[in-house]
Design a protein around this motif. Sequence first.
Motif, PDB file in Angstrom:
ATOM      1  N   ALA A 122       0.829  -1.205   0.000  1.00 41.02           N
ATOM      2  CA  ALA A 122       0.000   0.000   0.000  1.00 41.02           C
ATOM      3  C   ALA A 122       0.864   1.256   0.000  1.00 41.02           C
ATOM      4  CB  ALA A 122      -0.926  -0.012   1.215  1.00 41.02           C
ATOM      5  N   ARG A 123       1.913   1.244   0.788  1.00 39.35           N
ATOM      6  CA  ARG A 123       2.819   2.397   0.840  1.00 39.35           C
ATOM      7  C   ARG A 123       3.470   2.639  -0.510  1.00 39.35           C
ATOM      8  NH1 ARG A 123       8.166   1.754   1.542  1.00 39.35           N
ATOM      9  NH2 ARG A 123       9.410   3.652   1.833  1.00 39.35           N
ATOM     10  N   LEU A 124       3.992   1.595  -1.119  1.00 35.54           N
ATOM     11  CA  LEU A 124       4.680   1.767  -2.394  1.00 35.54           C
ATOM     12  C   LEU A 124       3.711   2.122  -3.521  1.00 35.54           C
ATOM     13  CD1 LEU A 124       7.355  -1.063  -2.208  1.00 35.54           C
ATOM     14  CD2 LEU A 124       7.692   1.403  -1.979  1.00 35.54           C
ATOM     15  N   TYR A 125       2.487   1.612  -3.463  1.00 32.42           N
ATOM     16  CA  TYR A 125       1.484   1.987  -4.456  1.00 32.42           C
ATOM     17  C   TYR A 125       1.186   3.474  -4.359  1.00 32.42           C
ATOM     18  CZ  TYR A 125      -3.147   2.090  -6.742  1.00 32.42           C
ATOM     19  OH  TYR A 125      -4.223   2.384  -7.540  1.00 32.42           O
ATOM     20  N   LEU A 126       1.050   3.967  -3.132  1.00 35.55           N
ATOM     21  CA  LEU A 126       0.807   5.401  -2.948  1.00 35.55           C
ATOM     22  C   LEU A 126       1.994   6.220  -3.444  1.00 35.55           C
ATOM     23  CD1 LEU A 126      -0.970   7.677  -1.728  1.00 35.55           C
ATOM     24  CD2 LEU A 126       0.231   7.299   0.434  1.00 35.55           C
ATOM     25  N   LEU A 127       3.201   5.851  -3.034  1.00 37.26           N
ATOM     26  CA  LEU A 127       4.390   6.600  -3.447  1.00 37.26           C
ATOM     27  C   LEU A 127       4.574   6.574  -4.955  1.00 37.26           C
ATOM     28  CD1 LEU A 127       6.901   5.422  -0.682  1.00 37.26           C
ATOM     29  CD2 LEU A 127       6.067   7.760  -1.005  1.00 37.26           C
ATOM     30  N   ASP A 128       4.428   5.400  -5.556  1.00 38.71           N
ATOM     31  CA  ASP A 128       4.639   5.266  -6.999  1.00 38.71           C
ATOM     32  C   ASP A 128       3.600   6.057  -7.786  1.00 38.71           C
ATOM     33  OD1 ASP A 128       5.981   3.796  -9.323  1.00 38.71           O
ATOM     34  OD2 ASP A 128       3.878   3.244  -9.607  1.00 38.71           O
ATOM     35  N   THR A 129       2.340   5.979  -7.363  1.00 41.84           N
ATOM     36  CA  THR A 129       1.276   6.681  -8.081  1.00 41.84           C
ATOM     37  C   THR A 129       1.476   8.184  -8.033  1.00 41.84           C
ATOM     38  OG1 THR A 129      -0.319   4.911  -7.610  1.00 41.84           O
ATOM     39  CG2 THR A 129      -1.216   7.072  -8.180  1.00 41.84           C
ATOM     40  N   VAL A 130       1.691   8.712  -6.835  1.00 39.06           N
ATOM     41  CA  VAL A 130       1.824  10.160  -6.689  1.00 39.06           C
ATOM     42  C   VAL A 130       3.101  10.662  -7.354  1.00 39.06           C
ATOM     43  CG1 VAL A 130       2.040  12.026  -5.014  1.00 39.06           C
ATOM     44  CG2 VAL A 130       0.427  10.183  -4.599  1.00 39.06           C
ATOM     45  N   SER A 131       4.188   9.894  -7.251  1.00 37.96           N
ATOM     46  CA  SER A 131       5.456  10.306  -7.875  1.00 37.96           C
ATOM     47  C   SER A 131       5.351  10.312  -9.389  1.00 37.96           C
ATOM     48  CB  SER A 131       6.584   9.374  -7.433  1.00 37.96           C
ATOM     49  OG  SER A 131       6.815   9.477  -6.055  1.00 37.96           O
ATOM     50  N   GLU A 132       4.663   9.328  -9.942  1.00 39.97           N
ATOM     51  CA  GLU A 132       4.517   9.266 -11.398  1.00 39.97           C
ATOM     52  C   GLU A 132       3.676  10.436 -11.907  1.00 39.97           C
ATOM     53  OE1 GLU A 132       2.721   8.379 -15.167  1.00 39.97           O
ATOM     54  OE2 GLU A 132       1.597   8.099 -13.306  1.00 39.97           O
ATOM     55  N   ILE A 133       2.622  10.785 -11.185  1.00 45.80           N
ATOM     56  CA  ILE A 133       1.806  11.941 -11.555  1.00 45.80           C
ATOM     57  C   ILE A 133       2.631  13.221 -11.442  1.00 45.80           C
ATOM     58  CG2 ILE A 133      -0.219  13.312 -10.923  1.00 45.80           C
ATOM     59  CD1 ILE A 133      -1.494  10.677  -9.930  1.00 45.80           C
ATOM     60  N   TYR A 134       3.401  13.335 -10.374  1.00 44.59           N
ATOM     61  CA  TYR A 134       4.237  14.514 -10.163  1.00 44.59           C
ATOM     62  C   TYR A 134       5.254  14.682 -11.295  1.00 44.59           C
ATOM     63  CZ  TYR A 134       7.628  17.592  -7.835  1.00 44.59           C
ATOM     64  OH  TYR A 134       8.491  18.616  -7.530  1.00 44.59           O
ATOM     65  N   ARG A 135       5.848  13.576 -11.739  1.00 48.63           N
ATOM     66  CA  ARG A 135       6.847  13.663 -12.828  1.00 48.63           C
ATOM     67  C   ARG A 135       6.230  14.171 -14.115  1.00 48.63           C
ATOM     68  NH1 ARG A 135       8.758   8.788 -10.454  1.00 48.63           N
ATOM     69  NH2 ARG A 135       7.503   7.542 -11.903  1.00 48.63           N
ATOM     70  N   ARG A 136       4.969  13.848 -14.358  1.00 44.21           N
ATOM     71  CA  ARG A 136       4.308  14.263 -15.601  1.00 44.21           C
ATOM     72  C   ARG A 136       3.618  15.606 -15.488  1.00 44.21           C
ATOM     73  NH1 ARG A 136       0.221  12.103 -16.482  1.00 44.21           N
ATOM     74  NH2 ARG A 136      -0.140  10.432 -14.964  1.00 44.21           N
ATOM     75  N   ALA A 137       3.439  16.102 -14.273  1.00 40.61           N
ATOM     76  CA  ALA A 137       2.674  17.333 -14.080  1.00 40.61           C
ATOM     77  C   ALA A 137       3.377  18.520 -14.723  1.00 40.61           C
ATOM     78  CB  ALA A 137       2.465  17.597 -12.590  1.00 40.61           C
ATOM     79  N   GLY A 138       2.587  19.398 -15.310  1.00 36.38           N
ATOM     80  CA  GLY A 138       3.148  20.592 -15.920  1.00 36.38           C
ATOM     81  C   GLY A 138       3.317  21.711 -14.916  1.00 36.38           C
ATOM     82  N   SER A 139       3.885  22.791 -15.368  1.00 35.57           N
ATOM     83  CA  SER A 139       4.145  23.922 -14.488  1.00 35.57           C
ATOM     84  C   SER A 139       2.897  24.745 -14.236  1.00 35.57           C
ATOM     85  CB  SER A 139       5.222  24.819 -15.102  1.00 35.57           C
ATOM     86  OG  SER A 139       5.469  25.945 -14.293  1.00 35.57           O
ATOM     87  N   ALA A 140       1.952  24.729 -15.194  1.00 33.34           N
ATOM     88  CA  ALA A 140       0.791  25.609 -15.086  1.00 33.34           C
ATOM     89  C   ALA A 140      -0.520  24.844 -14.995  1.00 33.34           C
ATOM     90  CB  ALA A 140       0.758  26.571 -16.266  1.00 33.34           C
ATOM     91  N   ALA A 141      -0.750  23.918 -15.895  1.00 39.99           N
ATOM     92  CA  ALA A 141      -2.041  23.235 -15.955  1.00 39.99           C
ATOM     93  C   ALA A 141      -2.215  22.279 -14.779  1.00 39.99           C
ATOM     94  CB  ALA A 141      -2.172  22.468 -17.269  1.00 39.99           C
ATOM     95  N   PRO A 142      -3.406  22.231 -14.173  1.00 39.01           N
ATOM     96  CA  PRO A 142      -3.654  21.268 -13.098  1.00 39.01           C
ATOM     97  C   PRO A 142      -3.695  19.846 -13.640  1.00 39.01           C
ATOM     98  CG  PRO A 142      -5.682  22.421 -13.678  1.00 39.01           C
ATOM     99  CD  PRO A 142      -4.575  23.086 -14.440  1.00 39.01           C
ATOM    100  N   ILE A 143      -3.418  18.863 -12.793  1.00 39.34           N
ATOM    101  CA  ILE A 143      -3.510  17.474 -13.226  1.00 39.34           C
ATOM    102  C   ILE A 143      -4.966  17.170 -13.584  1.00 39.34           C
ATOM    103  CG2 ILE A 143      -1.532  16.792 -11.831  1.00 39.34           C
ATOM    104  CD1 ILE A 143      -3.491  15.508  -9.842  1.00 39.34           C
TER     105      ILE A 143
END
Length: 388
Positions: free
Chosen positions: A289-310
Amino acid sequence: MNDMNRANPITRARELAPAIAANADGAERTRRIPEPLLEELHAARLFRLLYPRSVGGDEVEPAIYIEAVGELARADGSVGWCVSIANSIGLFAPYLDLEAARTVFGDPRATCAWGPPNDCHGIAVSGGYRVSGRWDFASGCRHATWMGAHGTVIEPDGSLRLNDAGRPTVRTWLFPIENAVLLDNWDPIGLRGTASESYTVEDLFVSEEFTGTREDPSLRREPGPLYAFPQQTMYSVGIASVALGIARGMLDAFVELALRKTPRGTGRLADNAVIQAEVARAEARLGAARLYLLDTVSEIYRRAGSAAPIDVMDRARARLAGSHAISSAVAVADYTYKAAGVDAIFPGSPFERRFRDIHTLSQQIQSRDAHYETVGQVLLGNPPGVFF
C-alpha cells in the motif's frame, strides 16, 4: 541553518521520533501538541514542507512529504495528523496574491487551521466580506497563527454567488487567530492531541486580498508541479500517510512483543507458525500500500506541468492510492491489536492509543468507502459532475 535543517525531511522526522513519543501522553492529556515539541517541529521545518518557496517554504516533492509525515505518525498519530493538515492548508497559498500569502504563511512559525465547509456564508461588501458562523474540526487550531473559514457568498443584492458551473461558489476567508473564538470542545476517543476544535466568528470583515476559492485549480498564482495537484488531492494523500505511519508503528510494536511474549501454555509468539504467516502478510499488505501510494503520486508529479492542473484521471488515481492505503493500514492495525491479546488493551501500551487514533482517522471524510465508487466511475469513463 543547523544540521537538522540541512538534513532530508524524512531524516528530520525520524530523528524527532523519541521526542514525539515522549510527549504523546502530554498531547493526549492536554489535547494539543506540547509547546517544547512544537518548537522542535518548527525548527525542523516540518510544517513547511508543502509551502511555496515564495513564502519561505520548502516545496518538497510529494513522495518526500508522504514519507516524512509517515515517520511522524509512526511515533504519534496526532503529531502526524497536525503536520499533514497544516501542510495541506499551506497549499492554499498559491491561490492568494503573493503579499497576502507572505503575510499569512511567511513567518517561520506560521500555520493555519480551518474546518470543512458547511452552510455558513459571507456577505460581499465593499473591499471584502462580512463573515459569520461556526465551523468544526479545526485541527491544529491551538498552535495556529491564522484561521480560515469556507462558505457561500451572498451578494449585496441578496442573491447567491454562482461559479462557472452554475453552482453556489464556496469561498475561503483567512484571518488572524485572534479574530476567532475557539470553543475547546475536542474530546474524541482518538487523535486527541490534534486540538480539532470548533470555532466561531461574528460579523468579521475579511479583506478581499485574504480570500480565494479552491474550486478551480487553474486559478493558482504559483507555478510548479506540486501545485498542479488540487488541494483536496493532497489532503487525501496526507491522511493516507498518517494511516500508514500509525499502522507501521503498531506492526513494529507487535514484532517486538512477539519476540518476548510467551502466552500461558504455549511457546513464544514469534515461534508460532500462524503468527509468522500473518505477520508476513501484514508486512506485505502495508508495504504494498505504501509503495502503491508513493509510486502513483510520484509518477503523476513527474508528468505534471508547471501551469495546468492534473487531470481528473490522475486525481482519481491519487485518490484510489490514498483510499487503498487507508483501508490497508486499518486492516493491519486491527490484526496487530487482536494478535497482541491483553497486552493491547491497557493505556500506555504501544497499541491502545494507536488503535484509537487509526479508528478515529477511519471516520474522517478522506476514509469514506464511497471514494471507491467515485474513482470507479472515472475509470469506467463516467466521471461525476464534481471530482477533486
